[in-house]
Enzyme design. Structure first.
Site, PDB file in Angstrom:
ATOM      1  CE  LYS A  49      -3.371  -3.056   0.568  1.00  0.00           C
ATOM      2  NZ  LYS A  49      -3.334  -3.905  -0.544  1.00  0.00           N
ATOM      3  CE1 TYR A 263      -8.729  -9.513   3.141  1.00  0.00           C
ATOM      4  CE2 TYR A 263      -9.902  -9.221   5.722  1.00  0.00           C
ATOM      5  CZ  TYR A 263      -9.127  -9.105   4.558  1.00  0.00           C
ATOM      6  OH  TYR A 263      -7.729  -7.873   4.614  1.00  0.00           O
ATOM      7  CE1 TYR A 289      -5.443  -8.705   0.468  1.00  0.00           C
ATOM      8  CE2 TYR A 289      -4.708  -8.080   2.819  1.00  0.00           C
ATOM      9  CZ  TYR A 289      -5.920  -8.107   1.513  1.00  0.00           C
ATOM     10  OH  TYR A 289      -6.841  -7.244   2.129  1.00  0.00           O
TER      11      TYR A 289
END
Length: 335
Positions: A49, A263, A289
């Protein structure tokens, strides 16, 4: 592609390293594996990010914003890096955290990324699952604006045409490093969730005519809706860049076989991947992830989906801070 046309601040330690995974390659018997270390971007323990936030914070400052507002799951890596970026540039930060992951352990709500969010000075509010969290964040921005603040709303994962420019830049970086190292990559593999990372990579690789296929390993939803969402953002990124040719849907590929129970819920394969990278290469993956993406890569190799003479680049998106919120879950691989 002249990315200097767009407002940007410098947050990351770039370029990030490009390294061979010699031990893992030997253990798995090929193909030749390399890793792009975007866990080493530097901001708030690093992660993907940071690249997006360079352009998002640049855009926010260009609009004279005084507050960054964003959203994510409770253990959001994006929230942690946004809070740090806000602190770096003297901005306030407000984060909406969604209780997206069911049946979490005791440390989940207070350790890992949440602890760092608070340390960086962000204010937090929690939401039950099922809401449109980007809409909820926009409502917060409207409320802050009515009180005289100048909020800048960042969608989850920083996944907007502005944020995706960070991974257009990463694609160009990969091409330059491959040229310098005389390495020909046959494929790039990356975890794909909020779409900004994969979208930026696809737009950057296509725009530079590097002709490297990109495969996203889904972390939240099946392949078909993920591919559609990624391509939708790819189109918007290409328009922002002014690319002349449209990027066809066939350029966006995702594999949804490793989402498992949902998730933020690691499978046995995820835990094995975390253990293997730690013990073979001294590299930390995360349970949400990069762990799922590496589990997908390992499983596809074991199933013979790649030849031994192929060279594959795995893009490490960071997230190791979340490991501390999953200690009980990881008990089976700790000894």
């Amino acid at each position: 592609m002249l990315l200097s046309r767009f407002p940007r601040v410098r947050l990351g330690h770039l370029p990030t390293p490009l390294e061979p995974l010699e031990n893992l390659t030997r253990t798995l018997g090929g193909p030749q594996l390399w890793i792009k270390r975007d866990d080493c971007t530097g901001l708030a323990t690093g992660g993907n990010k940071t690249r997006k936030l360079e352009f998002l914070v640049g855009d926010a400052l260009a609009q004279s914003a005084d507050t960054l507002v964003t959203q994510g799951a409770v253990q959001s890596n994006h929230a942690r890096q946004t809070a740090a970026a806000a602190a770096r540039h003297g901005l306030k930060c407000h984060i909406l955290l969604e209780r997206r992951v069911p049946d979490t352990e005791q440390a989940y709500d207070r350790s890992g990324n949440v602890l760092l969010d608070k340390l960086f000075g962000a204010t937090l509010e929690y939401h039950d699952p099922g809401l449109d969290m980007n809409t909820e964040a926009e409502l917060v921005c409207e409320r802050l604006h009515s009180k005289g603040a100048k909020p800048y709303c960042i969608p989850g994962g920083g996944s907007s045409p502005v944020g995706a420019l960070g991974y257009v830049n990463c694609a160009l970086e990969i091409v330059n490093q491959a040229n310098e190292r005389s390495v020909k990559f046959d494929r790039i593999m990356v975890g794909t969730g909020s779409t900004g990372t994969q979208s930026g990579l696809v737009a950057g690789i296509e725009g530079s005519n590097a002709q490297i296929p990109i495969l996203g390993i889904c972390v939240r939803q099946p392949a078909a809706p993920q591919e559609a969402a990624v391509h939708q953002l790819v189109v918007r990124v290409a328009e922002k860049l002014g690319l002349q040719a449209s990027i066809p849907k066939e350029r966006v590929k995702a594999n949804g076989d490793y989402v498992w129970a949902g998730y933020g819920i690691p499978s046995e394969g995820t835990l094995e991947a975390i253990s293997m990278l730690a013990r073979e290469e001294g590299i930390l993956l995360d349970p949400v992830y990069s762990g799922k993406a590496m589990a997908g890569l390992i499983d596809l190799i074991r199933k013979g989906k790649f030849t031994k003479d192929e060279t594959i680049l795995f893009l490490h998106t960071g997230g190791s801070a979340a490991l501390f919120a999953y200690e009980e879950t990881m008990a089976s691989i700790l000894r």
